[in-house]
Design a protein around this motif. Structure first.
Motif, short mmCIF file in Angstrom:
data_model
loop_
_atom_site.label_atom_id
_atom_site.label_comp_id
_atom_site.label_asym_id
_atom_site.label_seq_id
_atom_site.Cartn_x
_atom_site.Cartn_y
_atom_site.Cartn_z
N ILE A 134 56.63 21.29 76.29
CA ILE A 134 56.53 20.25 77.32
C ILE A 134 55.86 20.87 78.54
CG2 ILE A 134 57.83 18.72 78.86
CD1 ILE A 134 60.09 18.73 76.79
N GLN A 175 54.58 19.95 82.72
CA GLN A 175 54.62 19.03 83.85
C GLN A 175 53.50 19.38 84.82
OE1 GLN A 175 58.47 18.09 85.70
NE2 GLN A 175 57.55 18.45 87.70
N GLU A 207 57.18 5.59 81.16
CA GLU A 207 57.02 6.33 79.91
C GLU A 207 56.08 5.58 78.98
OE1 GLU A 207 61.63 7.09 79.64
OE2 GLU A 207 60.58 8.61 78.48
N ARG A 240 54.11 9.98 74.30
CA ARG A 240 54.37 11.39 74.63
C ARG A 240 54.14 11.67 76.12
NH1 ARG A 240 51.19 15.15 73.00
NH2 ARG A 240 49.39 13.87 72.45
N LYS A 259 54.81 15.69 76.49
CA LYS A 259 55.77 16.23 75.52
C LYS A 259 55.09 16.50 74.20
CE LYS A 259 59.40 13.28 77.47
NZ LYS A 259 60.33 12.17 77.21
N GLU A 260 55.72 17.37 73.40
CA GLU A 260 55.22 17.66 72.04
C GLU A 260 53.72 17.94 72.08
OE1 GLU A 260 58.35 14.30 70.45
OE2 GLU A 260 56.34 14.35 69.59
#
Lengths: 109, 114
Positions: A17, A19, A56, A59, A76-77
């Motif tokens: 992950i 950010q 959201e 991903r 993510k992922e």
């Protein structure tokens, strides 16, 4: 003046992950956009936030705090194809987009 | 054709040449934009057309001249350019008033001024 700050480069591992942060100072605010741009290609729209909180979309998620002048894009992922520049842009008082310099994300195996 | 298209994709021109960049959007949008993207710099907004009227001109030198004959087409006419004008020129379109305002970009024209 108007200013948008993002880290220049980031590195992350496939499957992890990451950010990507964005801080902004603009004379007005009508929403914040995140775009993805692969090398040699056009920017493509990822997300739009105008109210505080988390949006959201699969991903990808994007968060906004208007009081702090802060947003982040959460990936993510991670996949190898996510290696790209990620552009933060604010729709300011003139209702036109102001872009940051972009964050170049490298995803490693 | 779908989305936003730009021609040519690559252009090399001398400082004394005159050339034009073309952009076409197939999304039914009512606003179109020209941006300049140079290495290590943010996307710089050059011109905005809303409902075929120019509403923004960000202190761009007069050697760049935009034209918007209708809501689907946008041109950027170039003449007596300088080497520092070498960059990726991106066209975008969006729906405004009402929104949703997100801009859709074309693939860009890579311009090299020699």
């Amino acid at each position: 003046g108007q200013n948008i700050d993002q880290p220049t480069e980031m590195t992350a591992t496939e499957g992890a992950i990451v950010q990507i942060n964005c801080t902004y100072q603009t004379s007005g605010f009508n929403g914040l956009f995140w775009y993805q741009q692969h090398a040699g290609e056009a920017p493509t729209f990822l997300s739009y936030n105008v109210l505080d909180g988390l949006e959201e979309k699969g991903r990808f998620s994007s968060f906004l705090s208007r009081s702090k002048g802060y947003s982040y894009l959460l990936l993510k992922e991670l996949q190898m194809k996510d290696s790209a520049s990620y552009l933060c842009a604010v729709n300011g008082a003139t209702n036109k987009l102001i872009f940051g310099t972009g964050t170049l994300l490298a995803v490693q195996p | 054709e779908t989305g936003v298209t730009q021609t040519p994709r690559h252009l090399v021109m001398g400082m004394t040449n005159k050339k034009s960049l073309k952009c076409e959007q197939h999304l039914g949008h009512n606003a179109m934009y020209w941006y300049k993207q140079s290495a290590k710099k943010p996307l710089e907004l050059m011109f905005v057309y809303s409902l075929e009227e120019r509403v923004e001109n960000n202190s761009v030198p007069s050697r760049f001249s935009p034209e918007c004959p209708n809501s689907s087409h946008l041109f950027l006419h170039l003449h007596t350019l300088q080497p520092e004008d070498s960059a990726l020129y991106l066209c975008a379109s969006s729906q405004e008033n009402p929104g949703p305002y997100e801009q859709y970009f074309g693939p860009g024209t890579r311009l090299t001024v020699t």
